[in-house]
Design a protein around this motif. Structure first.
Motif, PDB file in Angstrom:
ATOM      1  N   LEU A   1      39.772  29.036 -81.602  1.00 26.20           N
ATOM      2  CA  LEU A   1      40.147  29.908 -80.486  1.00 26.20           C
ATOM      3  C   LEU A   1      41.428  30.683 -80.744  1.00 26.20           C
ATOM      4  CD1 LEU A   1      39.346  27.608 -77.441  1.00 26.20           C
ATOM      5  CD2 LEU A   1      38.231  29.762 -78.012  1.00 26.20           C
ATOM      6  N   TYR A   2      42.408  30.015 -81.372  1.00 27.75           N
ATOM      7  CA  TYR A   2      43.730  30.633 -81.502  1.00 27.75           C
ATOM      8  C   TYR A   2      44.249  30.513 -82.926  1.00 27.75           C
ATOM      9  CZ  TYR A   2      43.472  29.732 -76.474  1.00 27.75           C
ATOM     10  OH  TYR A   2      43.066  29.671 -75.178  1.00 27.75           O
ATOM     11  N   PRO A   3      45.021  31.532 -83.361  1.00 30.90           N
ATOM     12  CA  PRO A   3      45.728  31.408 -84.641  1.00 30.90           C
ATOM     13  C   PRO A   3      46.808  30.320 -84.500  1.00 30.90           C
ATOM     14  CG  PRO A   3      45.864  33.662 -83.753  1.00 30.90           C
ATOM     15  CD  PRO A   3      45.287  32.820 -82.689  1.00 30.90           C
ATOM     16  N   ALA A   4      46.873  29.402 -85.482  1.00 34.91           N
ATOM     17  CA  ALA A   4      47.676  28.182 -85.330  1.00 34.91           C
ATOM     18  C   ALA A   4      49.165  28.477 -85.097  1.00 34.91           C
ATOM     19  CB  ALA A   4      47.499  27.297 -86.557  1.00 34.91           C
ATOM     20  N   ARG A   5      49.743  29.267 -85.996  1.00 41.35           N
ATOM     21  CA  ARG A   5      51.181  29.483 -85.909  1.00 41.35           C
ATOM     22  C   ARG A   5      51.561  30.209 -84.612  1.00 41.35           C
ATOM     23  NH1 ARG A   5      55.742  29.526 -89.326  1.00 41.35           N
ATOM     24  NH2 ARG A   5      57.122  31.224 -88.743  1.00 41.35           N
ATOM     25  N   TRP A   6      50.725  31.158 -84.236  1.00 42.85           N
ATOM     26  CA  TRP A   6      50.980  31.903 -82.996  1.00 42.85           C
ATOM     27  C   TRP A   6      50.926  30.966 -81.785  1.00 42.85           C
ATOM     28  CZ3 TRP A   6      47.833  33.087 -78.681  1.00 42.85           C
ATOM     29  CH2 TRP A   6      48.345  34.064 -77.840  1.00 42.85           C
ATOM     30  N   LEU A   7      49.893  30.079 -81.794  1.00 44.72           N
ATOM     31  CA  LEU A   7      49.750  29.147 -80.673  1.00 44.72           C
ATOM     32  C   LEU A   7      50.949  28.202 -80.606  1.00 44.72           C
ATOM     33  CD1 LEU A   7      48.043  28.126 -78.330  1.00 44.72           C
ATOM     34  CD2 LEU A   7      46.885  26.585 -79.912  1.00 44.72           C
ATOM     35  N   ALA A   8      51.389  27.733 -81.779  1.00 48.55           N
ATOM     36  CA  ALA A   8      52.548  26.835 -81.801  1.00 48.55           C
ATOM     37  C   ALA A   8      53.755  27.508 -81.153  1.00 48.55           C
ATOM     38  CB  ALA A   8      52.865  26.449 -83.245  1.00 48.55           C
ATOM     39  N   LEU A   9      53.969  28.784 -81.501  1.00 45.99           N
ATOM     40  CA  LEU A   9      55.107  29.507 -80.923  1.00 45.99           C
ATOM     41  C   LEU A   9      54.948  29.674 -79.420  1.00 45.99           C
ATOM     42  CD1 LEU A   9      55.617  32.182 -83.679  1.00 45.99           C
ATOM     43  CD2 LEU A   9      57.423  30.746 -82.726  1.00 45.99           C
ATOM     44  N   LYS A  10      53.742  30.018 -78.999  1.00 46.75           N
ATOM     45  CA  LYS A  10      53.504  30.241 -77.568  1.00 46.75           C
ATOM     46  C   LYS A  10      53.687  28.933 -76.789  1.00 46.75           C
ATOM     47  CE  LYS A  10      53.077  34.479 -77.259  1.00 46.75           C
ATOM     48  NZ  LYS A  10      54.017  35.223 -76.413  1.00 46.75           N
ATOM     49  N   LEU A  11      53.295  27.818 -77.402  1.00 45.91           N
ATOM     50  CA  LEU A  11      53.471  26.533 -76.717  1.00 45.91           C
ATOM     51  C   LEU A  11      54.949  26.196 -76.602  1.00 45.91           C
ATOM     52  CD1 LEU A  11      50.539  24.400 -78.131  1.00 45.91           C
ATOM     53  CD2 LEU A  11      50.788  25.387 -75.844  1.00 45.91           C
ATOM     54  N   LEU A  12      55.711  26.521 -77.639  1.00 45.15           N
ATOM     55  CA  LEU A  12      57.154  26.281 -77.565  1.00 45.15           C
ATOM     56  C   LEU A  12      57.794  27.206 -76.516  1.00 45.15           C
ATOM     57  CD1 LEU A  12      58.088  25.811 -81.329  1.00 45.15           C
ATOM     58  CD2 LEU A  12      57.810  24.053 -79.578  1.00 45.15           C
ATOM     59  N   GLU A  13      57.213  28.383 -76.342  1.00 48.85           N
ATOM     60  CA  GLU A  13      57.701  29.305 -75.303  1.00 48.85           C
ATOM     61  C   GLU A  13      57.253  28.852 -73.912  1.00 48.85           C
ATOM     62  OE1 GLU A  13      56.318  33.266 -76.054  1.00 48.85           O
ATOM     63  OE2 GLU A  13      57.665  33.579 -77.741  1.00 48.85           O
ATOM     64  N   GLN A  14      56.454  27.798 -73.844  1.00 46.45           N
ATOM     65  CA  GLN A  14      55.904  27.261 -72.585  1.00 46.45           C
ATOM     66  C   GLN A  14      55.095  28.315 -71.840  1.00 46.45           C
ATOM     67  OE1 GLN A  14      59.883  25.631 -71.594  1.00 46.45           O
ATOM     68  NE2 GLN A  14      58.687  23.903 -70.856  1.00 46.45           N
ATOM     69  N   ASP A  15      54.168  28.895 -72.561  1.00 48.51           N
ATOM     70  CA  ASP A  15      53.292  29.915 -71.998  1.00 48.51           C
ATOM     71  C   ASP A  15      52.267  29.258 -71.068  1.00 48.51           C
ATOM     72  OD1 ASP A  15      52.111  32.906 -73.168  1.00 48.51           O
ATOM     73  OD2 ASP A  15      50.870  31.658 -71.881  1.00 48.51           O
ATOM     74  N   GLN A  16      52.411  29.521 -69.759  1.00 50.60           N
ATOM     75  CA  GLN A  16      51.598  28.782 -68.786  1.00 50.60           C
ATOM     76  C   GLN A  16      50.109  29.061 -68.924  1.00 50.60           C
ATOM     77  OE1 GLN A  16      54.015  30.311 -65.869  1.00 50.60           O
ATOM     78  NE2 GLN A  16      55.460  28.602 -65.989  1.00 50.60           N
ATOM     79  N   GLU A  17      49.764  30.289 -69.228  1.00 51.23           N
ATOM     80  CA  GLU A  17      48.346  30.609 -69.306  1.00 51.23           C
ATOM     81  C   GLU A  17      47.668  29.818 -70.420  1.00 51.23           C
ATOM     82  OE1 GLU A  17      46.632  34.803 -68.563  1.00 51.23           O
ATOM     83  OE2 GLU A  17      46.335  34.359 -70.682  1.00 51.23           O
ATOM     84  N   LEU A  18      48.340  29.747 -71.568  1.00 46.44           N
ATOM     85  CA  LEU A  18      47.760  29.002 -72.684  1.00 46.44           C
ATOM     86  C   LEU A  18      47.757  27.497 -72.400  1.00 46.44           C
ATOM     87  CD1 LEU A  18      49.175  31.002 -75.671  1.00 46.44           C
ATOM     88  CD2 LEU A  18      46.787  30.703 -75.096  1.00 46.44           C
TER      89      LEU A  18
END
Lengths: 89, 733
Positions: free
Chosen positions: B198-215
């Motif tokens: 579903l998601y590119p790994a490194r991008w998802l890791a960054l977004k999770l660290l940014e606490q992206d609520q939608e993801l």
């Protein structure tokens, strides 16, 4: 000396120390390059909004938002502003 | 790999020239629609290159890819779900640092990127030398210099599509602390292939660290997602102990630090940075004392151009539609022996009166859109918002909300659409609710007619007062709504880029105008056509008396009967006649129809009957001649927009018969008070502008707010008209 961006006079150079805004607003500001540590020049501070020069862009900020930005003043003369700037004030 | 069709998305910051580039690439072969479920415009177009069809998708202009604004969500989910064959990132070469922020994030998503380094001319003018090869090497993607406004570099850009590399690994260094956590999260993701799909790994890791609520929410339903979220929480906890900052601010900061270093490498200023002309202009334009006078002067010019310069062309279109077009249509009907049937009446009274009445307003819109496009493309619009911020903040809005209101004086429809430039939903809705009170161009003819009937001595003053009343109503309503329905909602402040001033290109101006006018035509023609037919049928169907279908006196028609039901509600306002209520009812279709309806219901014969019917050739000649004359007249008005009156006033012939009939009717219903005429004008000002506005409100604000708006306007119109009539009865007696 730490002050808020809102109280910084026109022509002053500052370094952004902290963004005290809520998350959503903080992200909008950081996306525009207003990140902690960046140097800003106040091009205009009069009325309800300010104009900044940051990372080569000109950004208008409402005064309530400028109140949420903690800055320290940088005391050196910048080539970015001519004496005309002060006449216009 | 040869493919028959490729999908290519255009992404970039607002003001980077993305739309100009899209227009330069696709030309007029583009389709404008909406993103599913959103009010954000979606533009697509096709180009054929080397026997291959390229489907170009214009993504909304954004600075970032957070889940907070509809534009960013659209861009992000499109890139993730649709996986276009290439993404053209449009960058303002003169402002590389800020523009690269979005590009870097798109690269982090593993998208196949081509960089269009746009506005190279502006960068050169600023003395910036950009090493495009170095930029290309450092980012690992093709970099093509372009000047979209002059269609330079577009061929190279389309050729570069062949060179785009799929799934290249782009990674910038976020610093040891962050990189450790990113690597850890990527390792965990490797255990759950469902996430990786579903998601590119490194991008998802960054977004999770940014606490992206939608993801975060989306991951809950993916196998392994909850576990990953737990690990991400751990990482955030670790990092915040060391780094302290908000995680998203920290990540943005590191990203910008990396970009800053890159820009230092790639861009060489060839001369010392001076105060730019743009900054010098801003000192005057944004000046706290001069800013508002300059703004008012520019607005004056815009209104003069819109109202006066378009008038000769309006008359020309009016003449063409009611003259030759109507005659040709009737001749066509005569040719097939239908001249005396109800079809002929449908054509003349339904189509020509209804649809023609709207087509007449095209020149007004063209001039309005041209003027607004010039303000927009030159960069002044953002300055106007800045200047007006002080006033708008009292309504709980900010400067950007002023732009739709400004457009509203021309036409409410584009004004409602213009609210989509506001980030905050509350701002969008509140602005959308207030926009209809800005008196639009279509209401002006009605004021002019009624002011001439009831206040012939002070007509100008009365009309000016109506415009003012609309503004005051909007201001008071804004304050009221701020403290009631929208109470406690965060007041979002102004955050807006002030793009450098640019000389607008004629090509760009015409393109903007044409796209808007086409959209209006499509939108209005369908609705107005339908409404005109409905009104015609209502007038054609006899409800009493002994008339037949399409041959019944208007007072006996179903239209009069329906209008009659509304009359009691209007009696207290001083105009309780079925003619007035019928006019107001049809005014829902469009305000200019009010006059048409009154003219038809009072059955004032046109003075065209005496003329001999011209031949086809004479008609064509006349169309050409009168067009040239209209253009000359339009050019003559231009000096007048600057306050110079070289050619003297021309007075319009007054439709005296209609005026007398209206005056007589109103005298009867009000007991002889001119206040009834004023109340009628106030009602026209406040109540629902037109059916096209309603549909725009439905699209932009949603059905609920649409009904709120309609109901509120009707109630307010009734109350204000009642007040004006009852008070005016005593004052004007």
């Amino acid at each position: 000396m730490k002050t808020t961006l809102a109280t910084t006079p026109t022509g002053q150079n500052v370094r952004l120390v902290e963004i005290q805004a809520e998350e959503k607003l903080a992200r909008r500001l950081t996306a525009l390059g207003i990140t902690p540590g960046v140097e800003l020049t106040i091009l205009q501070n009069a009325g309800s909004a300010l104009v900044l020069a940051v990372r080569g862009s000109r950004i208008a900020l409402g005064r309530p938002i400028a109140n949420d930005l903690l800055v320290e003043r940088l005391w050196f003369v910048v080539g970015n502003l001519s004496p005309i700037a002060f006449c216009w004030r | 790999m040869p493919m028959d069709t490729m999908t290519i998305a255009l992404a970039g910051n607002p003001n980077a020239g993305k739309t100009s580039l899209f227009n330069a690439l696709t030309g007029f072969r583009q389709h404008v629609g909406n993103w599913p479920g959103k009010t954000v415009e979606k533009k697509s177009g096709q180009v054929r290159v080397n026997g291959r069809t390229l489907e170009l998708i214009d993504l909304p202009g954004t600075y970032n890819l957070t889940p907070f604004s509809p534009e960013e969500v659209i861009t992000r989910s499109y890139l993730l779900a649709e996986r276009p064959d290439a993404v053209i990132c449009v960058l303002d070469a003169a402002n590389l640092e800020r523009n690269l922020y979005l590009t870097v994030q798109i690269l982090e998503m593993g998208q196949p990127v081509i960089i269009a380094l746009n506005m190279m001319d502006a960068a050169q003018a600023r003395g910036l030398q950009i090493d495009t090869q170095m930029l290309s090497a450092r980012l690992g993607v093709p970099v093509i210099p372009t000047v979209a406004s002059r269609a330079q570099g577009t061929d190279g850009l389309l050729q570069a599509v062949n060179r785009v590399a799929m799934g290249q690994a782009f990674a910038l260094d976020y610093g040891r602390d962050l990189e450790t956590e990113i690597t850890r999260l990527c390792q965990i993701m490797a255990q759950y292939p469902a996430i990786g799909q579903l998601y590119p790994a490194r991008w998802l890791a960054l977004k999770l660290l940014e606490q992206d609520q939608e993801l975060q929410t989306a991951l809950l339903t993916v196998p392994g997602g909850p576990a990953l979220l737990t690990y991400a929480q751990l990482s955030i906890h670790q990092l915040s102990q060391m780094a302290g900052d908000d995680m998203d601010v920290l990540i943005a900061n590191r990203r910008y630090t990396w970009i800053h270093a890159l820009v230092q490498e790639v861009v060489t200023p060839t001369r010392p940075h001076n105060v730019s002309l743009s900054d010098r202009l801003d000192r005057l334009v944004l000046h706290r004392r001069w800013g508002i006078p300059i703004f008012l002067a520019l607005m004056w010019v815009v209104f003069k151009i819109t109202a006066e310069s378009s008038a000769p062309l309006v008359d020309w279109i009016d003449g063409v539609i009611n003259g030759p077009v109507a005659r040709w249509g009737l001749a066509g009907l005569t040719a097939v022996n239908l001249q005396e049937t109800w079809l002929a009446s449908l054509f003349v009274d339904g189509l020509i009166a209804g649809v023609g009445g709207v087509l007449v307003f095209i020149p007004v819109l063209v001039f309005l859109y041209l003027a607004l496009a010039a303000l927009e493309d030159s960069g002044y619009m953002a300055r106007a918002a800045f200047v007006m911020d002080r006033w708008m903040s009292r309504l709980g809005l900010h400067g950007k909300s002023f732009l739709p209101m400004l457009v509203g004086f021309g036409c409410s429809v584009p004004a409602i659409y213009a609210t989509r430039t506001l980030e905050n939903e509350k701002d969008r809705i509140l602005t959308g609710l207030l926009v209809p009170f800005m008196s639009c161009g279509a209401r002006l003819p009605v004021y002019a007619l009624f002011a001439a009937i009831f206040f012939p001595q002070q007509a100008g003053l009365v009309i000016f007062g109506l415009y003012l009343l609309g503004i005051v109503t909007a201001v008071l309503l804004g304050i009221l709504l701020k403290h009631t329905l929208f109470q406690g909602q965060e007041q979002s402040g102004l955050v807006m880029e002030l793009p450098p001033y640019r000389l607008p290109s004629l090509r760009g101006l015409w393109f903007h105008t044409w796209v808007q006018v086409r959209a209006f035509l499509h939108h209005a023609a369908t609705l107005i056509l339908l409404a005109s037919l409905v009104i015609w049928f209502l007038k054609a169907i006899p409800a009493q008396g002994n008339g037949e279908f399409a041959d019944t006196a208007v007072p006996d028609s179903l239209f009069a009967t329906v209008s009659q039901t509304l009359t009691p509600a209007l009696e207290l306002l001083g105009f309780g006649s079925w003619q007035a209520s019928g006019a107001l009812l049809t005014g829902l279709v469009a305000k200019e129809v009010v006059i048409t309806t009154l003219a038809q219901t009072y059955a004032i014969p046109d003075d065209t009957t005496a003329e001999a019917t011209p031949t086809f050739l004479e008609d064509v000649l006349w169309i050409g001649q009168s067009f040239v004359q209209a253009i000359i007249d339009t050019l003559k008005t231009l000096p007048g927009t600057l306050g110079i009156n070289l050619f003297g006033e021309e007075s319009e012939p007054e439709p005296t018969g209609l005026m007398a009939a209206i005056q007589q009717e109103f005298t009867q219903t009000s007991g002889g008070h001119a206040a009834a005429g004023l109340a009628f004008m106030v009602f026209i000002l406040i109540y629902t502008p037109c059916i096209v506005t309603i549909s725009a409100e439905k699209q932009e604000l949603g059905t609920r707010w649409m009904w709120f708006s309609i109901g509120g306007q009707l109630l307010l119109a009734w109350l204000l008209a009642w007040l004006v009539f009852q008070v005016g009865r005593f004052l004007l007696a």
